[in-house]
Write a protein that holds these residues in place. Sequence first.
Motif, PDB file in Angstrom:
ATOM      1  N   GLN A 132      14.620 -11.775  57.479  1.00 54.14           N
ATOM      2  CA  GLN A 132      15.493 -12.946  57.604  1.00 54.14           C
ATOM      3  C   GLN A 132      16.945 -12.505  57.734  1.00 54.14           C
ATOM      4  OE1 GLN A 132      15.921 -16.228  54.433  1.00 54.14           O
ATOM      5  NE2 GLN A 132      14.335 -17.000  55.812  1.00 54.14           N
ATOM      6  N   ALA A 133      17.642 -13.071  58.682  1.00 57.21           N
ATOM      7  CA  ALA A 133      19.068 -12.817  58.873  1.00 57.21           C
ATOM      8  C   ALA A 133      19.782 -14.163  58.932  1.00 57.21           C
ATOM      9  CB  ALA A 133      19.310 -12.018  60.150  1.00 57.21           C
ATOM     10  N   VAL A 134      20.796 -14.320  58.110  1.00 61.23           N
ATOM     11  CA  VAL A 134      21.493 -15.606  57.993  1.00 61.23           C
ATOM     12  C   VAL A 134      22.992 -15.372  58.082  1.00 61.23           C
ATOM     13  CG1 VAL A 134      21.821 -17.675  56.601  1.00 61.23           C
ATOM     14  CG2 VAL A 134      19.664 -16.416  56.445  1.00 61.23           C
ATOM     15  N   ASP A 135      23.681 -16.144  58.914  1.00 53.92           N
ATOM     16  CA  ASP A 135      25.146 -16.079  58.946  1.00 53.92           C
ATOM     17  C   ASP A 135      25.728 -17.463  58.650  1.00 53.92           C
ATOM     18  OD1 ASP A 135      25.601 -17.736  61.296  1.00 53.92           O
ATOM     19  OD2 ASP A 135      25.070 -16.039  62.567  1.00 53.92           O
ATOM     20  N   ASN A 136      27.010 -17.501  58.354  1.00 58.92           N
ATOM     21  CA  ASN A 136      27.691 -18.767  58.047  1.00 58.92           C
ATOM     22  C   ASN A 136      28.643 -19.152  59.169  1.00 58.92           C
ATOM     23  OD1 ASN A 136      29.670 -16.831  57.696  1.00 58.92           O
ATOM     24  ND2 ASN A 136      30.546 -17.766  55.851  1.00 58.92           N
ATOM     25  N   GLY A 137      28.243 -18.816  60.399  1.00 64.10           N
ATOM     26  CA  GLY A 137      29.110 -19.037  61.547  1.00 64.10           C
ATOM     27  C   GLY A 137      29.111 -20.466  62.058  1.00 64.10           C
ATOM     28  N   LEU A 138      29.575 -20.605  63.291  1.00 66.50           N
ATOM     29  CA  LEU A 138      29.748 -21.932  63.890  1.00 66.50           C
ATOM     30  C   LEU A 138      28.431 -22.659  64.090  1.00 66.50           C
ATOM     31  CD1 LEU A 138      32.417 -21.058  66.611  1.00 66.50           C
ATOM     32  CD2 LEU A 138      32.796 -22.184  64.416  1.00 66.50           C
TER      33      LEU A 138
ATOM     34  N   GLY B  90      25.981 -22.562  60.456  1.00 66.10           N
ATOM     35  CA  GLY B  90      25.432 -21.220  60.579  1.00 66.10           C
ATOM     36  C   GLY B  90      24.079 -21.162  61.272  1.00 66.10           C
ATOM     37  N   THR B  91      23.528 -19.962  61.313  1.00 63.16           N
ATOM     38  CA  THR B  91      22.265 -19.715  62.013  1.00 63.16           C
ATOM     39  C   THR B  91      21.368 -18.826  61.158  1.00 63.16           C
ATOM     40  OG1 THR B  91      23.414 -19.848  64.149  1.00 63.16           O
ATOM     41  CG2 THR B  91      21.236 -18.813  64.139  1.00 63.16           C
ATOM     42  N   LYS B  92      20.072 -19.104  61.195  1.00 58.56           N
ATOM     43  CA  LYS B  92      19.099 -18.313  60.437  1.00 58.56           C
ATOM     44  C   LYS B  92      17.971 -17.866  61.348  1.00 58.56           C
ATOM     45  CE  LYS B  92      16.348 -20.374  57.459  1.00 58.56           C
ATOM     46  NZ  LYS B  92      15.865 -21.017  56.211  1.00 58.56           N
ATOM     47  N   LEU B  93      17.720 -16.574  61.351  1.00 57.81           N
ATOM     48  CA  LEU B  93      16.605 -15.994  62.098  1.00 57.81           C
ATOM     49  C   LEU B  93      15.543 -15.551  61.103  1.00 57.81           C
ATOM     50  CD1 LEU B  93      15.147 -14.531  64.513  1.00 57.81           C
ATOM     51  CD2 LEU B  93      16.609 -12.559  63.993  1.00 57.81           C
ATOM     52  N   THR B  94      14.289 -15.927  61.363  1.00 59.47           N
ATOM     53  CA  THR B  94      13.175 -15.509  60.511  1.00 59.47           C
ATOM     54  C   THR B  94      12.082 -14.895  61.381  1.00 59.47           C
ATOM     55  OG1 THR B  94      13.631 -17.301  58.937  1.00 59.47           O
ATOM     56  CG2 THR B  94      11.478 -16.231  58.789  1.00 59.47           C
ATOM     57  N   ILE B  95      11.665 -13.705  60.996  1.00 63.22           N
ATOM     58  CA  ILE B  95      10.567 -13.013  61.695  1.00 63.22           C
ATOM     59  C   ILE B  95       9.450 -12.765  60.670  1.00 63.22           C
ATOM     60  CG2 ILE B  95       9.869 -10.978  62.999  1.00 63.22           C
ATOM     61  CD1 ILE B  95      12.852 -10.562  63.683  1.00 63.22           C
ATOM     62  N   VAL B  96       8.232 -13.170  61.019  1.00 67.34           N
ATOM     63  CA  VAL B  96       7.079 -12.962  60.132  1.00 67.34           C
ATOM     64  C   VAL B  96       6.079 -12.089  60.861  1.00 67.34           C
ATOM     65  CG1 VAL B  96       5.215 -14.040  58.831  1.00 67.34           C
ATOM     66  CG2 VAL B  96       7.442 -15.179  59.005  1.00 67.34           C
TER      67      VAL B  96
ATOM     68  N   THR C 152      26.303 -12.946  66.110  1.00 68.67           N
ATOM     69  CA  THR C 152      27.008 -13.359  64.896  1.00 68.67           C
ATOM     70  C   THR C 152      28.451 -12.881  64.901  1.00 68.67           C
ATOM     71  OG1 THR C 152      25.014 -13.436  63.514  1.00 68.67           O
ATOM     72  CG2 THR C 152      27.095 -13.049  62.386  1.00 68.67           C
ATOM     73  N   ILE C 153      28.658 -11.616  65.261  1.00 67.38           N
ATOM     74  CA  ILE C 153      29.998 -11.035  65.185  1.00 67.38           C
ATOM     75  C   ILE C 153      30.882 -11.474  66.353  1.00 67.38           C
ATOM     76  CG2 ILE C 153      31.276  -8.852  65.266  1.00 67.38           C
ATOM     77  CD1 ILE C 153      28.944  -7.580  63.740  1.00 67.38           C
ATOM     78  N   LYS C 154      30.300 -11.522  67.552  1.00 67.49           N
ATOM     79  CA  LYS C 154      31.130 -11.776  68.732  1.00 67.49           C
ATOM     80  C   LYS C 154      31.306 -13.255  69.065  1.00 67.49           C
ATOM     81  CE  LYS C 154      28.878  -8.950  71.516  1.00 67.49           C
ATOM     82  NZ  LYS C 154      28.542  -8.184  72.753  1.00 67.49           N
ATOM     83  N   HIS C 155      30.348 -14.084  68.669  1.00 64.89           N
ATOM     84  CA  HIS C 155      30.402 -15.488  69.099  1.00 64.89           C
ATOM     85  C   HIS C 155      30.439 -16.499  67.952  1.00 64.89           C
ATOM     86  CE1 HIS C 155      29.639 -13.872  73.031  1.00 64.89           C
ATOM     87  NE2 HIS C 155      28.441 -13.423  72.688  1.00 64.89           N
ATOM     88  N   ALA C 156      29.781 -16.210  66.856  1.00 64.67           N
ATOM     89  CA  ALA C 156      29.619 -17.220  65.811  1.00 64.67           C
ATOM     90  C   ALA C 156      30.837 -17.355  64.898  1.00 64.67           C
ATOM     91  CB  ALA C 156      28.382 -16.895  64.950  1.00 64.67           C
ATOM     92  N   LYS C 157      31.745 -16.364  64.948  1.00 66.74           N
ATOM     93  CA  LYS C 157      32.935 -16.373  64.082  1.00 66.74           C
ATOM     94  C   LYS C 157      32.540 -16.491  62.608  1.00 66.74           C
ATOM     95  CE  LYS C 157      35.984 -18.308  67.612  1.00 66.74           C
ATOM     96  NZ  LYS C 157      36.953 -19.385  67.965  1.00 66.74           N
ATOM     97  N   ALA C 158      31.456 -15.814  62.251  1.00 70.97           N
ATOM     98  CA  ALA C 158      30.975 -15.850  60.870  1.00 70.97           C
ATOM     99  C   ALA C 158      31.780 -14.886  60.008  1.00 70.97           C
ATOM    100  CB  ALA C 158      29.494 -15.494  60.816  1.00 70.97           C
ATOM    101  N   THR C 159      31.810 -15.169  58.716  1.00 70.65           N
ATOM    102  CA  THR C 159      32.473 -14.274  57.760  1.00 70.65           C
ATOM    103  C   THR C 159      31.467 -13.597  56.843  1.00 70.65           C
ATOM    104  OG1 THR C 159      32.793 -16.102  56.200  1.00 70.65           O
ATOM    105  CG2 THR C 159      34.575 -15.660  57.767  1.00 70.65           C
ATOM    106  N   LYS C 160      30.219 -14.091  56.835  1.00 68.84           N
ATOM    107  CA  LYS C 160      29.194 -13.520  55.971  1.00 68.84           C
ATOM    108  C   LYS C 160      27.878 -13.378  56.732  1.00 68.84           C
ATOM    109  CE  LYS C 160      30.955 -15.084  51.478  1.00 68.84           C
ATOM    110  NZ  LYS C 160      30.635 -15.811  50.225  1.00 68.84           N
ATOM    111  N   LEU C 161      27.171 -12.292  56.419  1.00 65.32           N
ATOM    112  CA  LEU C 161      25.867 -12.027  57.017  1.00 65.32           C
ATOM    113  C   LEU C 161      24.938 -11.506  55.925  1.00 65.32           C
ATOM    114  CD1 LEU C 161      23.923 -11.541  59.451  1.00 65.32           C
ATOM    115  CD2 LEU C 161      24.975  -9.272  59.676  1.00 65.32           C
TER     116      LEU C 161
END
Length: 248
Positions: free
Chosen positions: A196-202, A239-245, A173-182
């Motif tokens: 759940q982890a969600v960013d607003n990146g590319l 953006g991208t969303k990761l979900t672990i159950v 998220t920080i190095k590649h996605a150029k997101a501003t929110k996590l």
Amino acid sequence: MDENEVQSFLIISSVVLFIVVITMISLFALFRKRRNDFILEQKYAQQHFEQEISKAQIEIREETFRNISWELHDNIGQLLTLAKIQLQNNSHVDDVKATLNKSLKELRVLSKLINPDALQKMTLEEAVKGEIDRFNRLNYIESVLTVKGDPKQIDCKIEVVFFRILQEFFSNTIKHAKATKLDVTLDYGIDKLTIQAVDNGLGFDIEKENNSGIGLDNIKSRAKLVNAEATIFSKLNEGTKLTIVYAL
């Protein structure tokens, strides 16, 4: 009852008793065999789990070293460079001390978050909060951690696996996605933990094979290792969303 009938009765009784004893001995032996087989299976399963945990730790070691290098260069290295510039410009000694103290603090935080022994003494919430606070403190990305429900006790080795998965997601998220929110959520339900982890990146096209390099396969395999299910959803520019159950 004559003597022959008594003898016949005794013989039949003896045979029945013998059969009952043999049956009980056989059942007991079968029970012990099954119990021993079950214990052996549990032992092998535990050994396999330990081996896979070790394997996962080895697999992420290289990525962890890359992250350390990046942190040292882009974070602590810049702080030390600033302190050097302050000294060269004859800045006030208190300003130099403040910069050096910040450098030492970030170095301690970094060493704690990459140390397996230290992580095992922390809860998942504490470890994730440490990362989120650091991101906000260093202005890497606007980050929020939300905890829902009552946290439940989980094997520390499993929590370390979840934290390493999140670290890999954070790194992307920080190095590649150029997101501003996590946004990160730990939701402790009655019978499951949902992370759940969600960013607003590319974002990216998840169907393309060349995206395998960002660690999707590693994330899913590590989750599967601890009987959890990881899913990743992403779209270009959304953006991208990761979900672990994980079943509790």
